[in-house]
Motif scaffolding. Sequence first.
Motif, PDB file in Angstrom:
ATOM      1  N   GLU A  19       0.815  -1.213   0.000  1.00  0.00           N
ATOM      2  CA  GLU A  19       0.000   0.000   0.000  1.00  0.00           C
ATOM      3  C   GLU A  19       0.851   1.266   0.000  1.00  0.00           C
ATOM      4  OE1 GLU A  19      -2.571  -0.311   3.375  1.00  0.00           O
ATOM      5  OE2 GLU A  19      -3.690  -2.006   2.516  1.00  0.00           O
ATOM      6  N   GLY A  20       2.165   1.131   0.167  1.00  0.00           N
ATOM      7  CA  GLY A  20       3.049   2.278   0.071  1.00  0.00           C
ATOM      8  C   GLY A  20       3.660   2.739   1.373  1.00  0.00           C
ATOM      9  N   LEU A  21       3.390   2.064   2.478  1.00  0.00           N
ATOM     10  CA  LEU A  21       3.999   2.459   3.744  1.00  0.00           C
ATOM     11  C   LEU A  21       5.466   2.048   3.773  1.00  0.00           C
ATOM     12  CD1 LEU A  21       1.002   2.761   4.600  1.00  0.00           C
ATOM     13  CD2 LEU A  21       1.685   1.924   6.810  1.00  0.00           C
ATOM     14  N   SER A  22       6.241   2.770   4.550  1.00  0.00           N
ATOM     15  CA  SER A  22       7.638   2.389   4.733  1.00  0.00           C
ATOM     16  C   SER A  22       7.701   1.195   5.693  1.00  0.00           C
ATOM     17  CB  SER A  22       8.434   3.564   5.303  1.00  0.00           C
ATOM     18  OG  SER A  22       8.026   3.828   6.628  1.00  0.00           O
ATOM     19  N   GLY A  23       8.833   0.540   5.710  1.00  0.00           N
ATOM     20  CA  GLY A  23       9.013  -0.587   6.614  1.00  0.00           C
ATOM     21  C   GLY A  23       8.917  -0.176   8.067  1.00  0.00           C
ATOM     22  N   ARG A  24       9.447   0.988   8.391  1.00  0.00           N
ATOM     23  CA  ARG A  24       9.407   1.486   9.768  1.00  0.00           C
ATOM     24  C   ARG A  24       7.969   1.793  10.189  1.00  0.00           C
ATOM     25  NH1 ARG A  24      13.160   3.397  13.281  1.00  0.00           N
ATOM     26  NH2 ARG A  24      14.777   3.272  11.712  1.00  0.00           N
ATOM     27  N   GLU A  25       7.198   2.440   9.298  1.00  0.00           N
ATOM     28  CA  GLU A  25       5.814   2.770   9.629  1.00  0.00           C
ATOM     29  C   GLU A  25       4.960   1.510   9.750  1.00  0.00           C
ATOM     30  OE1 GLU A  25       2.461   4.767  10.660  1.00  0.00           O
ATOM     31  OE2 GLU A  25       4.515   5.506  10.601  1.00  0.00           O
TER      32      GLU A  25
END
Length: 128
Positions: A19-25
């Motif tokens: 969905e486009g989130l970063s790995g950290r988020e």
Amino acid sequence: MPAPLPKELRDRFARLIDEGLSGREASRRLQVSAATGARWTRKIRQSGAASVAPMGRPPGTGKLAAHNGFFQELVAQDPDITLFELRDALADAEGVTVHHSAIAGLLKRLGFTHKKSRWWPPSADVRR
């Protein structure tokens, strides 16, 4: 050894990355460590899924792996040899010191078993 995190959690993580989130988020949302999130993100980008990596030592490695033939030969020569005698023979012949339980595990992996005593477990009709 701890169990790996569930596949469902890994799948949810992969959907969040897609969905486009970063790995950290994504790791913050699912409450896993940032290091785990980075590791899973790298796996998802390389192979498309965050599959479970094999845990533990690879089979066929370890201190006794090179001595399989030695133990098979000794047991073939004397089937009634004890673990302590095997341990001492290995120390004398190869200079390798190990605990007797390590030898027991190796012999079990090689297919050897031990004969239980004729009187164990004790039956109800035997007087003590």
